[in-house]
Design a protein around this motif. Structure first.
Motif, PDB file in Angstrom:
ATOM      1  N   PRO A 164      11.448  10.187   0.096  1.00 50.11           N
ATOM      2  CA  PRO A 164      12.129  11.318  -0.790  1.00 50.11           C
ATOM      3  C   PRO A 164      11.085  11.444  -1.840  1.00 50.11           C
ATOM      4  N   LEU A 165      10.342  10.797  -2.310  1.00 46.22           N
ATOM      5  CA  LEU A 165       9.201  10.986  -3.215  1.00 46.22           C
ATOM      6  C   LEU A 165       8.137  12.042  -2.841  1.00 46.22           C
ATOM      7  N   ARG A 215      -0.372   3.272  -9.479  1.00 43.60           N
ATOM      8  CA  ARG A 215      -0.273   1.921  -8.704  1.00 43.60           C
ATOM      9  C   ARG A 215      -1.632   1.185  -8.054  1.00 43.60           C
ATOM     10  N   GLU A 269      15.735  -3.268  -3.174  1.00 41.28           N
ATOM     11  CA  GLU A 269      14.328  -3.638  -2.606  1.00 41.28           C
ATOM     12  C   GLU A 269      13.758  -5.032  -3.365  1.00 41.28           C
ATOM     13  N   VAL A 325      16.800   5.463   3.656  1.00 32.77           N
ATOM     14  CA  VAL A 325      16.104   5.351   2.310  1.00 32.77           C
ATOM     15  C   VAL A 325      16.495   6.633   1.545  1.00 32.77           C
ATOM     16  N   PHE A 354      18.110   7.130  -2.236  1.00 33.28           N
ATOM     17  CA  PHE A 354      17.569   7.889  -3.330  1.00 33.28           C
ATOM     18  C   PHE A 354      18.382   9.150  -3.719  1.00 33.28           C
ATOM     19  N   GLY A 387       6.467   1.349  -3.002  1.00 34.70           N
ATOM     20  CA  GLY A 387       6.526   1.304  -4.471  1.00 34.70           C
ATOM     21  C   GLY A 387       7.262  -0.062  -4.829  1.00 34.70           C
ATOM     22  N   GLY A 438       0.969  -1.430   0.045  1.00 31.84           N
ATOM     23  CA  GLY A 438       0.015   0.191   0.027  1.00 31.84           C
ATOM     24  C   GLY A 438       0.538   1.260  -0.123  1.00 31.84           C
ATOM     25  N   MET A 439      -0.057   2.396  -0.305  1.00 33.13           N
ATOM     26  CA  MET A 439       0.670   3.620  -0.169  1.00 33.13           C
ATOM     27  C   MET A 439       1.718   3.999   0.953  1.00 33.13           C
ATOM     28  N   MET A 440       2.633   4.779   0.551  1.00 33.88           N
ATOM     29  CA  MET A 440       3.267   5.502   1.961  1.00 33.88           C
ATOM     30  C   MET A 440       2.309   6.426   2.755  1.00 33.88           C
ATOM     31  N   PHE A 464      17.642   2.112  -5.781  1.00 37.88           N
ATOM     32  CA  PHE A 464      16.778   1.803  -4.514  1.00 37.88           C
ATOM     33  C   PHE A 464      15.980   0.443  -4.876  1.00 37.88           C
ATOM     34  N   ARG A 465      15.207   0.525  -5.946  1.00 40.75           N
ATOM     35  CA  ARG A 465      14.399  -0.631  -6.511  1.00 40.75           C
ATOM     36  C   ARG A 465      14.979  -1.852  -6.689  1.00 40.75           C
TER      37      ARG A 465
END
Ligand code: S3P
Length: 187
Positions: free
Chosen positions: A132-133, A150, A74, A58, A62, A94, A22-24, A70-71
Protein backbone atom coordinates in the motif's frame (compact mmCIF):
# COMPACT_ATOMS: atom_id res chain seq x y z
CA UNK A 1 35.43 -24.60 8.18
CA UNK A 2 33.28 -25.40 5.12
CA UNK A 3 29.68 -24.27 4.64
CA UNK A 4 28.12 -27.54 5.87
CA UNK A 5 30.17 -27.37 9.06
CA UNK A 6 29.14 -23.76 9.59
CA UNK A 7 25.46 -24.71 9.16
CA UNK A 8 25.89 -27.51 11.68
CA UNK A 9 27.59 -25.13 14.12
CA UNK A 10 24.76 -22.57 13.81
CA UNK A 11 22.13 -25.32 14.34
CA UNK A 12 23.80 -26.41 17.53
CA UNK A 13 24.78 -23.01 18.97
CA UNK A 14 22.13 -20.51 17.90
CA UNK A 15 20.89 -19.17 21.26
CA UNK A 16 17.69 -17.48 20.05
CA UNK A 17 15.51 -16.65 17.05
CA UNK A 18 16.83 -15.02 13.88
CA UNK A 19 14.77 -12.01 12.75
CA UNK A 20 15.05 -10.49 9.26
CA UNK A 21 14.31 -6.76 8.97
CA UNK A 22 14.71 -4.32 6.07
CA UNK A 23 12.84 -2.46 3.38
CA UNK A 24 10.08 -3.77 1.13
CA UNK A 25 11.67 -5.75 -1.71
CA UNK A 26 14.92 -6.42 0.16
CA UNK A 27 14.18 -10.16 0.22
CA UNK A 28 13.41 -10.73 3.92
CA UNK A 29 10.74 -13.37 3.34
CA UNK A 30 12.78 -15.17 0.68
CA UNK A 31 15.88 -15.19 2.87
CA UNK A 32 13.94 -16.07 6.03
CA UNK A 33 12.41 -19.11 4.31
CA UNK A 34 15.73 -20.22 2.82
CA UNK A 35 17.71 -19.85 6.03
CA UNK A 36 14.98 -21.64 8.02
CA UNK A 37 15.12 -24.52 5.53
CA UNK A 38 18.92 -24.65 5.56
CA UNK A 39 19.00 -24.72 9.37
CA UNK A 40 15.93 -26.92 9.81
CA UNK A 41 14.06 -24.36 11.94
CA UNK A 42 10.46 -23.22 11.71
CA UNK A 43 9.78 -20.09 9.66
CA UNK A 44 7.27 -17.37 10.57
CA UNK A 45 6.35 -14.19 8.67
CA UNK A 46 4.41 -11.47 10.51
CA UNK A 47 2.57 -10.17 7.42
CA UNK A 48 1.46 -13.67 6.38
CA UNK A 49 0.13 -14.37 9.88
CA UNK A 50 -1.65 -11.01 10.15
CA UNK A 51 -3.36 -11.66 6.80
CA UNK A 52 -4.44 -15.13 7.96
CA UNK A 53 -5.77 -13.84 11.31
CA UNK A 54 -7.63 -10.96 9.67
CA UNK A 55 -8.73 -12.96 6.64
CA UNK A 56 -7.82 -10.00 4.39
CA UNK A 57 -4.71 -8.63 2.69
CA UNK A 58 -2.31 -6.11 4.26
CA UNK A 59 -3.26 -3.63 1.55
CA UNK A 60 -6.93 -3.94 2.53
CA UNK A 61 -6.13 -3.44 6.22
CA UNK A 62 -4.35 -0.20 5.24
CA UNK A 63 -7.27 0.85 3.04
CA UNK A 64 -10.05 -0.01 5.48
CA UNK A 65 -8.43 0.83 8.85
CA UNK A 66 -5.31 2.88 8.11
CA UNK A 67 -1.59 2.43 8.78
CA UNK A 68 -1.83 3.05 12.56
CA UNK A 69 -4.22 0.12 12.97
CA UNK A 70 -1.94 -2.14 10.92
CA UNK A 71 1.03 -1.10 13.11
CA UNK A 72 -0.93 -2.08 16.19
CA UNK A 73 -1.70 -5.54 14.75
CA UNK A 74 1.93 -5.88 13.66
CA UNK A 75 3.34 -5.03 17.10
CA UNK A 76 1.06 -7.55 18.83
CA UNK A 77 1.82 -10.26 16.27
CA UNK A 78 5.60 -9.86 16.44
CA UNK A 79 5.55 -10.02 20.26
CA UNK A 80 3.57 -13.25 19.96
CA UNK A 81 5.97 -14.78 17.39
CA UNK A 82 9.06 -13.83 19.41
CA UNK A 83 7.61 -15.80 22.34
CA UNK A 84 7.73 -19.00 20.30
CA UNK A 85 11.49 -19.33 20.87
CA UNK A 86 14.17 -20.44 18.42
CA UNK A 87 12.93 -20.01 14.86
CA UNK A 88 13.49 -17.83 11.79
CA UNK A 89 11.18 -14.82 11.48
CA UNK A 90 10.69 -12.17 8.84
CA UNK A 91 8.79 -9.00 9.71
CA UNK A 92 7.26 -6.24 7.56
CA UNK A 93 9.53 -3.36 6.56
CA UNK A 94 7.91 -0.88 8.93
CA UNK A 95 7.93 -3.07 12.05
CA UNK A 96 11.09 -1.37 13.34
CA UNK A 97 9.31 2.00 13.52
CA UNK A 98 7.75 0.81 16.77
CA UNK A 99 10.49 1.43 19.37
CA UNK A 100 9.02 -1.31 21.54
CA UNK A 101 9.12 -3.86 18.70
CA UNK A 102 12.65 -2.92 17.69
CA UNK A 103 13.99 -3.19 21.22
CA UNK A 104 12.18 -6.50 21.74
CA UNK A 105 13.69 -7.89 18.50
CA UNK A 106 17.17 -6.68 19.49
CA UNK A 107 17.03 -8.23 22.93
CA UNK A 108 15.16 -11.47 22.17
CA UNK A 109 16.68 -12.38 18.80
CA UNK A 110 19.66 -12.09 16.51
CA UNK A 111 18.57 -9.40 14.08
CA UNK A 112 19.65 -9.34 10.42
CA UNK A 113 19.12 -6.31 8.21
CA UNK A 114 18.74 -7.26 4.56
CA UNK A 115 19.89 -4.11 2.80
CA UNK A 116 19.69 -3.19 -0.89
CA UNK A 117 19.84 0.03 -2.92
CA UNK A 118 16.55 1.79 -3.69
CA UNK A 119 16.87 0.93 -7.43
CA UNK A 120 16.93 -2.78 -6.56
CA UNK A 121 13.99 -2.41 -4.14
CA UNK A 122 12.03 -0.47 -6.77
CA UNK A 123 12.67 -3.07 -9.48
CA UNK A 124 11.66 -5.97 -7.21
CA UNK A 125 8.46 -4.35 -5.95
CA UNK A 126 7.37 -2.87 -9.31
CA UNK A 127 3.97 -3.97 -10.57
CA UNK A 128 3.11 -6.22 -7.62
CA UNK A 129 0.41 -3.89 -6.23
CA UNK A 130 0.59 -5.62 -2.84
CA UNK A 131 2.36 -2.82 -0.96
CA UNK A 132 0.00 0.00 0.00
CA UNK A 133 2.84 2.42 0.67
CA UNK A 134 4.08 2.09 -2.92
CA UNK A 135 0.78 2.48 -4.72
CA UNK A 136 1.19 6.23 -5.32
CA UNK A 137 2.52 7.89 -8.46
CA UNK A 138 6.22 7.59 -7.62
CA UNK A 139 7.17 4.34 -5.82
CA UNK A 140 10.92 5.05 -6.05
CA UNK A 141 10.44 8.36 -4.23
CA UNK A 142 8.26 6.65 -1.59
CA UNK A 143 10.96 4.00 -1.04
CA UNK A 144 13.67 6.67 -0.76
CA UNK A 145 11.63 8.62 1.77
CA UNK A 146 10.97 5.58 3.99
CA UNK A 147 14.60 4.46 3.67
CA UNK A 148 15.79 7.88 4.90
CA UNK A 149 13.38 7.66 7.86
CA UNK A 150 14.35 4.09 8.76
CA UNK A 151 18.03 3.65 7.90
CA UNK A 152 19.16 4.43 11.48
CA UNK A 153 16.66 1.87 12.80
CA UNK A 154 17.73 -0.91 10.42
CA UNK A 155 21.34 0.01 11.23
CA UNK A 156 20.86 -1.22 14.80
CA UNK A 157 20.65 -4.83 13.57
CA UNK A 158 23.37 -7.21 14.79
CA UNK A 159 24.19 -8.27 11.22
CA UNK A 160 23.86 -6.39 7.91
CA UNK A 161 23.45 -8.48 4.79
CA UNK A 162 23.76 -7.16 1.26
CA UNK A 163 20.57 -8.42 -0.39
CA UNK A 164 21.32 -7.18 -3.93
CA UNK A 165 22.43 -10.52 -5.38
CA UNK A 166 20.50 -13.68 -6.22
CA UNK A 167 18.71 -15.42 -3.30
CA UNK A 168 21.17 -18.36 -3.29
CA UNK A 169 24.20 -16.06 -3.20
CA UNK A 170 22.67 -13.94 -0.44
CA UNK A 171 21.79 -16.93 1.75
CA UNK A 172 25.26 -18.46 1.35
CA UNK A 173 26.81 -15.19 2.51
CA UNK A 174 24.23 -14.88 5.30
CA UNK A 175 25.20 -18.30 6.68
CA UNK A 176 28.84 -17.16 6.84
CA UNK A 177 27.87 -13.92 8.55
CA UNK A 178 25.67 -15.65 11.16
CA UNK A 179 28.50 -18.08 11.89
CA UNK A 180 31.04 -15.24 12.25
CA UNK A 181 28.63 -13.38 14.55
CA UNK A 182 28.16 -16.40 16.84
CA UNK A 183 31.93 -16.89 17.08
CA UNK A 184 32.50 -13.23 17.87
CA UNK A 185 29.77 -13.28 20.56
CA UNK A 186 31.35 -16.32 22.18
CA UNK A 187 34.60 -14.47 22.90
C1 S3P B 1 5.56 -2.20 4.93
C2 S3P B 1 6.11 -3.35 4.42
C3 S3P B 1 5.30 -4.51 4.01
C4 S3P B 1 3.98 -4.57 4.80
C5 S3P B 1 3.27 -3.26 4.69
C6 S3P B 1 4.08 -2.06 5.19
C7 S3P B 1 6.44 -1.07 5.29
O1 S3P B 1 6.02 -5.72 4.23
O2 S3P B 1 4.21 -4.87 6.15
O3 S3P B 1 2.91 -3.09 3.33
O4 S3P B 1 5.99 -0.16 6.03
O5 S3P B 1 7.62 -1.07 4.87
P1 S3P B 1 7.31 -6.15 3.34
O6 S3P B 1 8.48 -5.40 3.88
O7 S3P B 1 7.43 -7.61 3.58
O8 S3P B 1 7.00 -5.80 1.92
Amino acid sequence: MNNAQKIDYIRRHLPKALVFIGMMGAGKTTQGRKIAEILGFEFFDSDIEIEADENRLVKDIFKQNGEAHFRHLEKTKIAEILNRGRSVISVGGGAVTSPETLSSILSNAICLWVDAPVEVLAARTAGTGTRPLLNGSNPEEALTERMVQRRHLYGQAHIRIDGSDSPDEVSAIAVGQIYDYLLKEKQ
